[in-house]
Design an enzyme around this catalytic site. Sequence first.
Site, PDB file in Angstrom:
ATOM      1  N   ARG A  65       0.802  -1.131   0.109  1.00  0.00           N
ATOM      2  CA  ARG A  65       0.143   0.048   0.030  1.00  0.00           C
ATOM      3  C   ARG A  65       0.882   1.308  -0.088  1.00  0.00           C
ATOM      4  O   ARG A  65       0.585   2.399  -0.631  1.00  0.00           O
ATOM      5  CB  ARG A  65      -1.002  -0.048   1.211  1.00  0.00           C
ATOM      6  CG  ARG A  65      -1.584   1.366   1.315  1.00  0.00           C
ATOM      7  CD  ARG A  65      -2.919   1.272   2.203  1.00  0.00           C
ATOM      8  NE  ARG A  65      -2.878   0.460   3.274  1.00  0.00           N
ATOM      9  CZ  ARG A  65      -2.111   0.614   4.360  1.00  0.00           C
ATOM     10  NH1 ARG A  65      -1.683   1.784   4.564  1.00  0.00           N
ATOM     11  NH2 ARG A  65      -2.253   0.042   5.319  1.00  0.00           N
ATOM     12  N   TYR A 117     -16.198  16.182 -16.751  1.00  0.00           N
ATOM     13  CA  TYR A 117     -16.608  14.909 -16.741  1.00  0.00           C
ATOM     14  C   TYR A 117     -17.466  14.726 -15.793  1.00  0.00           C
ATOM     15  O   TYR A 117     -17.429  15.137 -14.401  1.00  0.00           O
ATOM     16  CB  TYR A 117     -15.450  13.964 -16.578  1.00  0.00           C
ATOM     17  CG  TYR A 117     -15.774  12.337 -15.913  1.00  0.00           C
ATOM     18  CD1 TYR A 117     -16.586  11.722 -16.845  1.00  0.00           C
ATOM     19  CD2 TYR A 117     -15.314  12.032 -14.810  1.00  0.00           C
ATOM     20  CE1 TYR A 117     -16.841  10.309 -16.465  1.00  0.00           C
ATOM     21  CE2 TYR A 117     -15.656  10.675 -14.360  1.00  0.00           C
ATOM     22  CZ  TYR A 117     -16.485  10.049 -15.082  1.00  0.00           C
ATOM     23  OH  TYR A 117     -16.786   8.664 -14.749  1.00  0.00           O
ATOM     24  N   ASP A 189      -7.089  18.317 -15.708  1.00  0.00           N
ATOM     25  CA  ASP A 189      -7.364  17.123 -15.918  1.00  0.00           C
ATOM     26  C   ASP A 189      -6.673  16.884 -17.248  1.00  0.00           C
ATOM     27  O   ASP A 189      -7.298  17.485 -18.444  1.00  0.00           O
ATOM     28  CB  ASP A 189      -8.740  16.766 -15.843  1.00  0.00           C
ATOM     29  CG  ASP A 189      -9.120  15.424 -16.294  1.00  0.00           C
ATOM     30  OD1 ASP A 189      -8.448  14.777 -16.999  1.00  0.00           O
ATOM     31  OD2 ASP A 189     -10.338  14.944 -15.584  1.00  0.00           O
ATOM     32  N   LYS A 214      -7.682   5.790 -19.521  1.00  0.00           N
ATOM     33  CA  LYS A 214      -8.173   6.087 -21.115  1.00  0.00           C
ATOM     34  C   LYS A 214      -6.681   6.032 -22.078  1.00  0.00           C
ATOM     35  O   LYS A 214      -6.081   4.836 -22.056  1.00  0.00           O
ATOM     36  CB  LYS A 214      -8.355   7.702 -21.098  1.00  0.00           C
ATOM     37  CG  LYS A 214      -9.501   7.968 -19.978  1.00  0.00           C
ATOM     38  CD  LYS A 214     -10.726   6.901 -20.289  1.00  0.00           C
ATOM     39  CE  LYS A 214     -11.749   7.212 -19.071  1.00  0.00           C
ATOM     40  NZ  LYS A 214     -12.716   6.499 -18.716  1.00  0.00           N
TER      41      LYS A 214
HETATM   42  C1  LIG Z   1     -11.908  13.484 -18.329  1.00  0.00           C
HETATM   43  C2  LIG Z   1     -11.986  12.631 -17.328  1.00  0.00           C
HETATM   44  N1  LIG Z   1     -11.536  12.507 -16.309  1.00  0.00           N
HETATM   45  C3  LIG Z   1     -11.636  11.546 -15.176  1.00  0.00           C
HETATM   46  C4  LIG Z   1     -12.199  10.469 -15.280  1.00  0.00           C
HETATM   47  C5  LIG Z   1     -12.677   9.444 -14.353  1.00  0.00           C
HETATM   48  O1  LIG Z   1     -11.872   8.368 -14.463  1.00  0.00           O
HETATM   49  P1  LIG Z   1     -11.900   6.932 -14.123  1.00  0.00           P
HETATM   50  O2  LIG Z   1     -13.136   6.150 -15.023  1.00  0.00           O
HETATM   51  O3  LIG Z   1     -10.715   6.201 -14.594  1.00  0.00           O
HETATM   52  O4  LIG Z   1     -12.327   6.955 -12.746  1.00  0.00           O
HETATM   53  C6  LIG Z   1     -12.791  10.281 -16.697  1.00  0.00           C
HETATM   54  C7  LIG Z   1     -13.728   8.879 -16.944  1.00  0.00           C
HETATM   55  O5  LIG Z   1     -14.169   8.914 -18.038  1.00  0.00           O
HETATM   56  C8  LIG Z   1     -12.706  11.496 -17.736  1.00  0.00           C
HETATM   57  O6  LIG Z   1     -13.185  11.149 -18.812  1.00  0.00           O
END
Ligand SMILES: Cc1ncc(COP(=O)(O)O)c(C=O)c1O
Length: 404
Positions: A65, A117, A189, A214
């Site tokens: 961890r 998101y 992000d 992604k």
């Molecule tokens: C731009 C963006 N940020 C954060 C996330 C969240 O990521 P996760 O699905 O890996 O938790 C996503 C998920 O689709 C995303 O498209």
Amino acid sequence: MSDNEKKPGEAEREGARQPKGFATRAIHDGQRADPRTGAVNVPLYLTSTFQMDGIEEHRGWEYSRVSNPTRDALEESLASLEGGKSAHVFASGVAATAALCTMMRSGDHVVCSANVYGGTARLLDQVFPRYGITVTYADSSDPAKVAAAIRPETKLVHVETPTNPMMVLTDVRAVAEVAHARGVEVSVDNTFMSPYLQRPLELGADIVMHSTTKFLNGHSDGLGGVLVCSTQEQAERFRFVQKSTGGILSPFEAFLLLRGVKTLAVRMRQHDANGRAVAGFLAERLGAERVFYPGLETHPQHQLAKRQQRGFGSMLSIELGTRERANGFVKRLRLAMLAASLGGVETLVCHPATMTHADMSAEERARMGIGEGLIRISVGLEEVEDVIADLGQALEVAERKQQR
Ligand SMILES: Cc1ncc(COP(=O)(O)O)c(C=O)c1O
């Protein structure tokens, strides 16, 4: 002293300090051959704990961890690719965003891009307010609106650029300037771009966040998230959060991600080429006003995209007008799949109103421009002619249905 006179290893270490290209760093940084066996890939350390040689005598690792050699290699790789001081990986992108929010305490405030998101908005609207942390959404495409939303208690400006799914850009340099002038840190992000196409720390941001699920992974076979830091203080904070809240990335998923990252540069070059071709086709077919892609000259922030990004990537959205048309389109796809994720080798489409942004109210979605006819497309790495043919035939049927 000539190279020959240097101590063993010294010349190599100096060589390693020379600036290297992105693709080289993606393959080598953090990913050295295993010193014990010579294995060219970082081994997968599937172990929860590490034997110690005596009390307080460990060999660098104690408990997974806290740290694990496979995860350490990945964190070194991701820090290098974003140009950061350190990187800290979590079990998902949302877990990374939650870890980011632990830098705030009760009474603090965050300014967030108005168009993010859905899971980020859910976290900021429904989880953190319970702990006294509040959020204001601002149209971050206008730095003046971000400046106006900052209050004395604001601790963080969090932006997503381009946004999911409307492809709205934020000028990271301009927003960092207004936030820093008020003593506020900026996190970005960078999921839609990957560090190959955009490096927010170089533009003045303080922290970069990704859903590594992604493009960084790239093969739709593992979840993950990362925070990349620019200061020692942040690094210590997020290392402590990893240990204390425990939502870390497993060694197995770290291993998959290390493998994905090695091909990030070539994948992103092809994603970018395929994205441009598909956007061009769709703009011709539907009219540019119904295609949201920063690579199109008609996109209101095309010039900013050219300045801030190294390419336009493969994420785009199209407006088909009604839910019936959108459903007709997705049902007829033969190659592209209707699925919630993005950034993998396969072309995926998503219906944001009922999938990624389903937890928002219809009014909030309307404010963001997400209607029932909106479809998001993550263009994959298939032959682009095949992707275009598939989208084309599905649109034909959807359009015919509309005319009836
Ligand atoms: C731009 C963006 N940020 C954060 C996330 C969240 O990521 P996760 O699905 O890996 O938790 C996503 C998920 O689709 C995303 O498209």
